[in-house]
Design a protein around this motif. Structure first.
Motif, PDB file in Angstrom:
ATOM      1  N   LYS A   1       9.018  -4.379  -7.960  1.00 21.79           N
ATOM      2  CA  LYS A   1       9.462  -5.437  -7.053  1.00 21.79           C
ATOM      3  C   LYS A   1       8.382  -5.699  -6.025  1.00 21.79           C
ATOM      4  N   ARG A   2       8.265  -6.963  -5.664  1.00 21.96           N
ATOM      5  CA  ARG A   2       7.414  -7.355  -4.532  1.00 21.96           C
ATOM      6  C   ARG A   2       8.350  -7.899  -3.477  1.00 21.96           C
ATOM      7  N   TYR A   3       8.474  -7.119  -2.411  1.00 25.63           N
ATOM      8  CA  TYR A   3       9.527  -7.362  -1.436  1.00 25.63           C
ATOM      9  C   TYR A   3      10.848  -7.271  -2.188  1.00 25.63           C
ATOM     10  N   ASP A   4      11.670  -8.260  -2.236  1.00 27.64           N
ATOM     11  CA  ASP A   4      12.940  -8.170  -2.969  1.00 27.64           C
ATOM     12  C   ASP A   4      12.897  -8.895  -4.306  1.00 27.64           C
ATOM     13  N   GLU A   5      11.725  -9.307  -4.745  1.00 26.24           N
ATOM     14  CA  GLU A   5      11.594 -10.090  -5.974  1.00 26.24           C
ATOM     15  C   GLU A   5      11.126  -9.172  -7.114  1.00 26.24           C
ATOM     16  N   VAL A   6      11.881  -9.172  -8.225  1.00 28.80           N
ATOM     17  CA  VAL A   6      11.500  -8.395  -9.410  1.00 28.80           C
ATOM     18  C   VAL A   6      10.350  -9.112 -10.109  1.00 28.80           C
ATOM     19  N   VAL A   7       9.245  -8.381 -10.330  1.00 32.34           N
ATOM     20  CA  VAL A   7       8.070  -9.009 -10.916  1.00 32.34           C
ATOM     21  C   VAL A   7       7.716  -8.441 -12.289  1.00 32.34           C
ATOM     22  N   MET A   8       8.190  -7.254 -12.624  1.00 31.99           N
ATOM     23  CA  MET A   8       7.750  -6.673 -13.892  1.00 31.99           C
ATOM     24  C   MET A   8       8.617  -5.470 -14.216  1.00 31.99           C
ATOM     25  N   SER A   9       8.699  -5.167 -15.538  1.00 34.69           N
ATOM     26  CA  SER A   9       9.360  -3.953 -15.984  1.00 34.69           C
ATOM     27  C   SER A   9       8.344  -3.111 -16.739  1.00 34.69           C
ATOM     28  N   GLY A  10       8.604  -1.816 -16.819  1.00 43.31           N
ATOM     29  CA  GLY A  10       7.688  -0.914 -17.497  1.00 43.31           C
ATOM     30  C   GLY A  10       6.926  -0.069 -16.504  1.00 43.31           C
ATOM     31  N   SER A  11       6.271   0.965 -17.021  1.00 50.07           N
ATOM     32  CA  SER A  11       5.564   1.898 -16.145  1.00 50.07           C
ATOM     33  C   SER A  11       4.239   1.337 -15.650  1.00 50.07           C
ATOM     34  N   PHE A  12       3.785   0.215 -16.225  1.00 47.81           N
ATOM     35  CA  PHE A  12       2.522  -0.402 -15.825  1.00 47.81           C
ATOM     36  C   PHE A  12       2.813  -1.639 -14.983  1.00 47.81           C
ATOM     37  N   LEU A  13       2.147  -1.713 -13.823  1.00 48.86           N
ATOM     38  CA  LEU A  13       2.075  -2.967 -13.088  1.00 48.86           C
ATOM     39  C   LEU A  13       0.742  -3.602 -13.480  1.00 48.86           C
TER      40      LEU A  13
ATOM     41  N   ASP B   1      -2.848 -14.307  -2.809  1.00 48.48           N
ATOM     42  CA  ASP B   1      -1.423 -14.528  -2.540  1.00 48.48           C
ATOM     43  C   ASP B   1      -0.559 -13.409  -3.094  1.00 48.48           C
ATOM     44  N   GLN B   2      -1.140 -12.583  -3.989  1.00 48.52           N
ATOM     45  CA  GLN B   2      -0.351 -11.520  -4.593  1.00 48.52           C
ATOM     46  C   GLN B   2      -0.507 -10.192  -3.854  1.00 48.52           C
ATOM     47  N   ALA B   3      -1.182 -10.195  -2.728  1.00 47.46           N
ATOM     48  CA  ALA B   3      -1.283  -8.979  -1.924  1.00 47.46           C
ATOM     49  C   ALA B   3       0.065  -8.684  -1.267  1.00 47.46           C
ATOM     50  N   GLY B   4       0.285  -7.425  -0.925  1.00 46.88           N
ATOM     51  CA  GLY B   4       1.519  -7.058  -0.231  1.00 46.88           C
ATOM     52  C   GLY B   4       2.060  -5.733  -0.711  1.00 46.88           C
ATOM     53  N   PHE B   5       3.339  -5.458  -0.367  1.00 47.23           N
ATOM     54  CA  PHE B   5       3.990  -4.206  -0.715  1.00 47.23           C
ATOM     55  C   PHE B   5       4.745  -4.375  -2.027  1.00 47.23           C
ATOM     56  N   TYR B   6       4.551  -3.400  -2.924  1.00 46.67           N
ATOM     57  CA  TYR B   6       5.248  -3.363  -4.202  1.00 46.67           C
ATOM     58  C   TYR B   6       6.070  -2.078  -4.258  1.00 46.67           C
ATOM     59  N   THR B   7       7.243  -2.181  -4.852  1.00 47.22           N
ATOM     60  CA  THR B   7       8.146  -1.046  -4.999  1.00 47.22           C
ATOM     61  C   THR B   7       8.436  -0.852  -6.471  1.00 47.22           C
ATOM     62  N   VAL B   8       8.306   0.404  -6.957  1.00 46.39           N
ATOM     63  CA  VAL B   8       8.648   0.717  -8.330  1.00 46.39           C
ATOM     64  C   VAL B   8       9.843   1.655  -8.318  1.00 46.39           C
TER      65      VAL B   8
ATOM     66  N   ILE C   1       4.058   0.987  -2.877  1.00 43.64           N
ATOM     67  CA  ILE C   1       2.604   0.871  -2.994  1.00 43.64           C
ATOM     68  C   ILE C   1       2.171  -0.408  -2.303  1.00 43.64           C
ATOM     69  N   SER C   2       1.117  -0.305  -1.481  1.00 38.57           N
ATOM     70  CA  SER C   2       0.559  -1.480  -0.805  1.00 38.57           C
ATOM     71  C   SER C   2      -0.723  -1.885  -1.522  1.00 38.57           C
ATOM     72  N   ILE C   3      -0.781  -3.158  -1.969  1.00 39.93           N
ATOM     73  CA  ILE C   3      -1.964  -3.684  -2.668  1.00 39.93           C
ATOM     74  C   ILE C   3      -2.686  -4.641  -1.727  1.00 39.93           C
ATOM     75  N   ASN C   4      -3.899  -4.274  -1.374  1.00 42.64           N
ATOM     76  CA  ASN C   4      -4.734  -5.104  -0.514  1.00 42.64           C
ATOM     77  C   ASN C   4      -5.758  -5.820  -1.387  1.00 42.64           C
ATOM     78  N   VAL C   5      -5.711  -7.159  -1.377  1.00 37.18           N
ATOM     79  CA  VAL C   5      -6.586  -7.954  -2.232  1.00 37.18           C
ATOM     80  C   VAL C   5      -7.805  -8.395  -1.427  1.00 37.18           C
ATOM     81  N   LYS C   6      -8.960  -7.968  -1.869  1.00 41.16           N
ATOM     82  CA  LYS C   6     -10.206  -8.414  -1.260  1.00 41.16           C
ATOM     83  C   LYS C   6     -10.699  -9.625  -2.037  1.00 41.16           C
ATOM     84  N   TYR C   7     -11.058 -10.694  -1.293  1.00 41.94           N
ATOM     85  CA  TYR C   7     -11.468 -11.911  -1.993  1.00 41.94           C
ATOM     86  C   TYR C   7     -12.729 -12.462  -1.351  1.00 41.94           C
ATOM     87  N   ALA C   8     -13.419 -13.200  -2.142  1.00 38.89           N
ATOM     88  CA  ALA C   8     -14.706 -13.734  -1.719  1.00 38.89           C
ATOM     89  C   ALA C   8     -14.525 -14.788  -0.634  1.00 38.89           C
ATOM     90  N   PRO C   9     -15.564 -15.001   0.162  1.00 42.94           N
ATOM     91  CA  PRO C   9     -15.443 -15.976   1.264  1.00 42.94           C
ATOM     92  C   PRO C   9     -15.285 -17.404   0.744  1.00 42.94           C
TER      93      PRO C   9
END
Length: 1334
Positions: free
Chosen positions: A672-684, A692-699, A712-720
């Motif tokens: 889940k990303r916040y309260d939204e289900v994004v994927m099933s399975g042991s792999f994200l 835009d996909q940075a943020g907190f994920y919950t498994v 898990i917190s995913i921090n996305v580094k992006y080019a200028p």
């Protein structure tokens, strides 16, 4: 005539002469009819007596004229002495058109009183036939006919004048037949030509075979030329052969069987020659015949057999003319011995029996004499008779009807003799009749009753029976079951040996031996009973209850199979014995006993997967084991999970793998990303992650016992990305301007303003304290500040972002005074372009002037004969630089000199003079600079000088700094001012200079050389960059790991150097007699071995270019140069897509990667770097998981924000976004065994996680048992304390049973695995003793 009349006649002529008259003209020789062959010359004679008029010839009434050369008829002329009245007409090369009537004419005398005379003759032109042929047949054709058939031949003699005659011939004899008919035809092309067709009909006989029939043309045109025209054909007359003749056998002759005989059949005549075949009794036996000139023959050679007696041999002769074959035949008479002699009688008898014996000699001619002999004597009472059989042979039968068997020790030997008196040959048959006697009772050896035996020991039992005729047949039985054993006979005894590998069922079993022969009505018997000790064959384990939950009690039950003596049963865990429980002993199979041992244990979640081993041992044989693995139900517990936060770069693939263990082990995962289900399975799995996909994920990991959560917190580094820039245009000198640049990036970028060649000392950079905003302030701007400023933002992620801002400062025009703009050139008659370039703001306009200061404007173009044309000004740099072109057409000498250009705008004007001259060689280039450099190349840039009015090119000269050994490279394409020099050496300083050249010559080189140093190492390949990223990510490894890897790497380098030295030394020894070749070989080997090692197994084209360049410089005069370059070229082939690039080739771009990534192909012939290659491949595989396109089931979707989610029940979650890719690891429904582990490795190459470990001790097998041999004596009483073990629990506690994992020595295991499937029973093991997995 009377005298009076004579006088009057003479008086008349005298008077005429007196009056001037003459005699009348006449023909002395008149023309005659003539025949001539076309092509010959002919003369028509005409002679005139007392000619008084003029003579001429006519043809068919047409006058040819009085001119003797006859104009218009070059082949016609009049010949002869004209004064004598000879007027012969000569016609040369007569043609068919010359045929006709010719008349010689003489006109009357001119004085009158005479008459004209004329005489005609016919000229007939003869033409021989043009051709002769046999109609419908080729020349000299061969005509095939049958004797007696009617044959018609037609001969055509074509286009003759007159028509030809014909003569027929048979061979050389004239042929006159009443059937001959002749027909004349007129040619369609010429009415004067005739064709004769003549036909003959006759019936040929065999005498006409090969005879030539011909027709010959008879024509007057052919008589003088001795030419014959003949058409021929040859007859091929088919006729029957003569009757065949047989030689080689005389009727009534008698031959012997076995003799060689040759029968010859000859057939004479016949066309074609006949086929000759031999037949025996109506069946063809030989078809090999030979043809001679006038006969055919077949010689049949054979060996005479009995079947040839009275056989009919026929010779058949036939060809295409025979309706039925012609035949000749003979019948042979053959004497032959009996084909077979056979004795009939009983094979076995007893003493006192009355027997009958007979003998027959089959198919003999004449009949054979047959005699019977028994044991060397002729018995009385034998009678003989004969019978006739086919082929003229006879059977002779001799019968002995009553013979009594006497009491003798030996068998009866019967001989039969068949004698053919005519041939003197005898055939014999022999028969032995056995006289039967019973054997003695059998004896069993090899086992003493009551002796104890062990299971699996070998045991041999021997049964012996003496005497008897025949010797006895022995059989072994175990109870009622017959056993397989062989009987051998030695010295009057029958012996049978039975080899037994003792089993449990042999305990108390009876083994019986039976002896029989035909003389004994009932078997003779002896038997013995065995006593066998055996260990338990296995144990059966189970746990109760069937479902065990944490923090409860379970009962483990183990029951051993039957054993003799009874077994000691114990439970073990991790090498330690479990406390004793309840023991129960019962009777078992084969006279043994079974033992049941039950224990109670308290279980927790830590006991899930715990292995409890049951051991049974009765010290007779190996111990047996089985294990039960506890399945304790508990909610999921995190086994492996990532850090609480992770940093990734935008565009990378995010793959997060978590693993939780629980029981049931079917754990489902929801991301889940916040309260939204994004994927099933042991792999994200997020492909090409965006900011835009940075943020907190919950498994969430869930099974039937509960749920566990991980954040898990995913921090996305992006080019200028530069969001906004601002600049200044149309500034007045002295103003102040500020350029602003705003960027967006993570992490915060470094922002800087840049402009090539600009002096930033008077500019001020100022960054906003909180925002990613950078300002550049310039005070007191001047025209030199005009230009494009670039804002560059970079943060190490992706490529730097750039954006431009423009500053334009108003100023009066400034004209470019560069030499190339101050000159122009063109040859007389050509066109010249004069260029005036100036910078200024605002807009700049131009005016051109001649040498006399006359402005060149459109209004006065005619004044200059329209040879001067000013093009519209152009903005060159998009800012403030403008250019005007004056075009001078058809340049003349008066145009050479100076033209002036004026540039002006509202702020002022400038003026310059431009000189026009004839073409010349170019000026040297200017401002030579180094633009860029790499490990093997340098890029140069320069400003062109004046080109001399012609197209110019450039040549670069370079050498290693301090050296004068220059190398040269021509810049391409034409007039290019940026050029890259390749093939340079690593880490070397070079000097460069440039010259310009055109068709007029070369300029000088640039005065000042520039220098550049190549990089000392080549750029990293994709694989090396991936390895670097791996090592960077693993920078937090413990120091001991780093030191270990460094040590191993250093050792590999040392080993590499030693091996290289050994190889080079060995090659020098092997090629010591070829010094120059040895040098080349050593260098070649060095390159081959070091190039892959130094550059991680990859050599790029640039690297090889550098290597080959050095080889040319260093070894240009050595014999091994070609070999060196060939070796270097071979190293080039060492690239594969697995090593050289992380991206697969285009043809695999849309396919998943292979299940098992193959190792890269090795190009190191000595295999020195194999260990290093393995390390490199492992690093590559790890990097591959993070490379774009891998780790996501190999898919590369154009839409990066897409995913599908499937829950455990097969349904789908309701999702509002599709930005993730599903990664579904395989479902493992089978038991976790060594086999399933291997299957996972082979079928799921994308998963790098190690398989789950198998939780059972090393020296036994789950779901089965492992038997370990015990050293020591066979009997329990002789076993050493502790079961023969030296240490462990057995040594300290001799009365305790031994641990299956700690006390036994490391013997080779022997597996006796129980089947888990009831449908596949284990041989000899009851179902209740088979192992299973709980």
């Amino acid at each position: 005539m009377s005298k009076r009349n004579l006088e009057l006649f003479l008086l008349y002529w005298i008077s005429a002469l007196h009056l001037g008259w003459s005699l009348p003209q006449s023909f002395r020789v008149a023309p005659q009819n003539v025949e001539v062959v076309a092509g010959n010359d002919v003369t028509l004679r005409c002679e005139v007596e007392n000619q008084q008029g003029k003579a001429q010839w006519t043809k068919d009434g047409f006058a040819l004229g009085f001119n003797r050369s006859i104009p218009g008829f070059p082949r016609y002329s009049v010949v002869g002495d004209e004064s004598r009245g000879i007027h012969n007409l000569l016609i040369t090369e007569v043609e068919i058109g010359d045929d006709g009537e010719y008349q010689c004419q003489v006109t009357p005398p001119s004085s009158g009183g005479g008459k004209a005379i004329r005489h005609a003759a016919n000229l007939t032109v003869l033409l021989p036939p043009t051709s002769i042929e046999m109609v419908d047949h080729e020349p000299n054709a061969k005509i095939t006919v049958k004797a007696g058939d009617s044959v018609t031949l037609q001969c055509a003699i074509r286009n003759a004048k007159p028509v030809s005659k014909v003569a027929w011939y048979r061979g050389n004899d004239p042929l006159r037949l009443d059937s001959q008919t002749d027909t004349k035809e007129t040619s369609e092309s010429d009415q004067n030509l005739k064709t004769l067709k003549t036909t003959i009909t006759f019936r040929p006989t065999h005498t006409d075979n090969g005879v030539e029939y011909s027709c010959r043309a008879v024509h007057p045109a052919l008589e003088d030329s001795n030419t014959q025209m003949v058409a021929k054909v040859r007859l091929d007359v088919h006729y029957e052969p003569g009757a065949p003749e047989i030689t080689g056998y005389t009727e009534g002759e008698i031959v012997r069987a076995g003799d060689r005989k040759t029968l010859v059949c000859r057939a004479r005549g016949g066309n074609p020659l006949p086929e000759v075949f031999w037949y025996k009794n109506g069946a063809q036996i030989d078809k090999n015949f030979n043809k001679h000139r006038n006969y055919a023959v077949n010689e049949y050679e054979f060996e005479v057999e009995a079947s040839d007696n009275l056989a009919k041999y026929e010779c058949h002769v036939m060809n295409s003319m025979t309706q039925q074959p012609k035949k000749a035949e003979i019948q042979l008479r053959v004497n032959f011995a009996a084909s077979q002699v056979t004795i009939s009688g009983p094979s076995e008898v007893k003493v006192g029996d009355i027997i009958a014996v007979s003998c027959i000699a089959e198919n003999s001619n004449p009949p054979a004499d047959v005699n019977l002999v028994i044991n060397g004597q002729t018995p009385p009472g034998a009678t003989s008779s004969t019978q006739k059989v086919d082929n003229g042979g006879w059977n002779t039968i001799t019968n002995l009807t009553s013979y009594e068997v006497r009491p003798i020790d030996s068998d009866l030997t019967v001989n039969c003799y068949a004698l053919n008196q005519a041939l003197g040959s005898t055939k014999i048959d022999t028969m032995v009749i056995s006289v039967l006697r019973p054997p003695e009772p059998p004896t069993i050896l090899g086992y003493e009753p009551g002796r104890r035996l062990r299971k699996d020991d070998p045991q041999r039992l021997t049964c012996i029976s003496n005497g008897g005729n025949p010797l006895a047949t022995l059989k072994w039985f175990k109870g009622t079951q017959e056993l397989q054993a062989d009987t051998r006979h030695e010295g009057g005894s029958a012996i049978s040996e039975l080899n037994i590998s003792l089993e449990e069922s042999d305990n108390g079993a009876e083994y019986r031996c039976e002896a029989t022969n035909p003389a004994s009505p009932t078997p003779l018997i002896n038997s013995t009973i065995l006593h066998v000790m055996f260990p338990p064959s296995g144990v059966k384990v189970k746990a109760r209850p069937r479902q065990i939950k944490a923090d409860s009690q379970a009962t483990l039950i183990c029951e051993s199979a039957s054993s003799n003596p009874m077994a000691n049963v114990t439970w073990w865990r991790s090498g330690f014995e479990v406390d004793h429980g309840d023991i129960e002993v019962k009777p078992g199979q084969y006279g043994g006993h079974t033992t049941k041992h039950s224990v109670r244990i308290n279980v927790t979640s830590q006991d899930d997967g715990a292995v409890f081993t049951c051991q049974a041992d009765n010290r007779v044989g190996p111990t047996t084991h089985d294990a039960v693995t506890l399945s304790v139900r508990f909610p999921p517990v995190w086994k492996s999970s990532p850090k609480d936060s992770m940093d990734v770069s935008e565009g990378e693939n995010v793959v997060v793998n978590v693993s939780a263990v629980g029981n049931p082990n079917s754990v489902t995962y929801i991301w889940k990303r916040y309260d939204e289900v994004v994927m099933s399975g042991s792999f994200l799995n997020i492909s090409s992650v965006t900011k835009d996909q940075a943020g907190f994920y919950t498994v969430e990991a869930t099974n039937e016992e509960g749920t566990s959560v991980k954040n898990i917190s995913i921090n996305v580094k992006y080019a200028p990305t530069i969001m906004e820039v601002s600049g200044g245009r149309n500034l007045t000198q002295g103003e102040t301007v500020t350029l602003l640049c705003k960027a967006d990036a993570s992490p915060s970028p470094e922002i800087k303003w840049q402009r090539e060649g600009y002096n930033f000392s008077k500019a001020h950079h100022e960054k906003h304290p909180t925002k990613d905003l950078m300002g550049l302030t310039i005070k007191n701007v001047t025209f030199e500040d005009t230009g494009i400023f670039t804002c560059v933002a970079k943060n190490g992620i992706g490529e730097p972002a750039t954006a431009n801002a423009t500053i334009v400062v108003k100023h009066k025009p400034i004209i470019d005074q560069s030499p190339r703009f101050q000159k122009a050139a063109a040859e007389a008659g050509g066109n010249a372009r004069l260029i005036c370039r100036a910078s200024g703001a605002p807009y700049v306009s131009f005016t051109w002037f001649t040498r006399d200061n006359t402005p060149i404007e459109k209004a006065i173009y005619a004044r200059f004969d329209n040879r001067y044309l000013v093009e519209e000004p152009k903005l060159i740099d998009g800012l403030v630089t403008y250019e005007s072109v004056l075009l001078v057409k058809n340049v003349s000498n008066k145009d050479y000199g100076f033209f002036e250009c004026q540039a002006r705008n509202p702020l002022g004007s400038s003026r310059t003079a431009i000189h026009l001259d004839g073409t010349s060689k170019p000026d040297p280039p200017m401002d030579l600079k180094v633009l860029n450099f790499t490990h093997d190349s340098v890029t140069l840039i320069w400003t062109p000088g004046f080109d001399g009015g012609l197209i110019q090119n450039y040549r670069v000269r370079f050498a290693i700094a301090g050296s004068t050994r220059y190398q040269y490279a021509d810049a391409y394409p034409e007039n290019v001012t940026i050029f890259t020099v390749y093939g340079l050496t690593l880490g070397t300083t070079y000097s460069f200079s440039v010259l310009a050249y055109n068709s007029k010559g070369e300029s000088e080189y640039t005065k000042d050389e520039v220098q550049a140093t190549t990089e000392s190492s080549p750029p990293l390949t994709e694989v090396e960059r991936a390895i670097s990223r791996v090592l960077a990510e693993k920078a937090d490894l413990p120091r001991v790991v780093t030191l270990s890897v460094s040590t191993v790497g250093g050792l590999l380098v040392v080993v590499n150097v030693i091996l290289v030295a050994c190889v080079l030394r060995r090659r020098r020894r092997r090629k010591g007699s070829h010094a120059s070749s040895d040098k080349g070989s050593s260098k070649s080997t060095t390159i081959e071995m070091y190039a892959p090692s130094s550059y991680t197994g990859t050599v790029t084209g640039e690297t090889l270019s550098s290597i080959s360049e050095k080889s040319r410089e260093s070894y240009a005069h050595e014999d091994s140069a070609d070999e060196y370059e060939a070796e270097a070229a071979r190293v080039t082939a060492a690239s594969t897509y697995l090593i050289e690039q992380l991206e697969p080739p285009p043809q695999y771009a849309t396919r998943p990667p292979p299940h098992i990534l193959p190792p890269p192909p090795s190009h190191n012939d000595l295999n020195i770097d194999d260990g290093y290659d393995d390390i490199r491949r492992n690093q590559y595989n790890a990097a591959l998981d993070r490379a774009s396109g891998y780790g996501t089931l190999g898919r590369r979707n154009n839409t990066t924000d897409h995913y599908n989610i499937t829950n455990a029940e097969g349904g789908h979650y309701s999702l509002q976004t599709h930005r993730y890719n599903t990664y579904q690891p395989p479902n493992h429904t089978t038991s976790l065994t060594a086999h399933t582990h291997a299957h996972n490795q082979n079928t799921d190459s994308l998963r790098r996680n190690p398989p789950s470990k198998l939780h059972f001790p090393k020296d036994y097998i789950r779901n089965g048992s492992m038997n370990i041999p015990v050293t020591g004596s066979a009997a329990p009483s002789s076993a050493a304390p502790g079961g023969g073990g030296g240490g462990g629990l057995g040594g300290k506690f001799p009365n305790k049973p031994q641990s299956p994992t700690r006390t036994h020595p490391p013997h080779t295991p022997m597996l006796t695995t129980f089947a888990s499937d009831p449908t596949q029973p284990t041989s000899g093991v009851p179902l209740e003793h088979r192992g299973h997995l709980v």
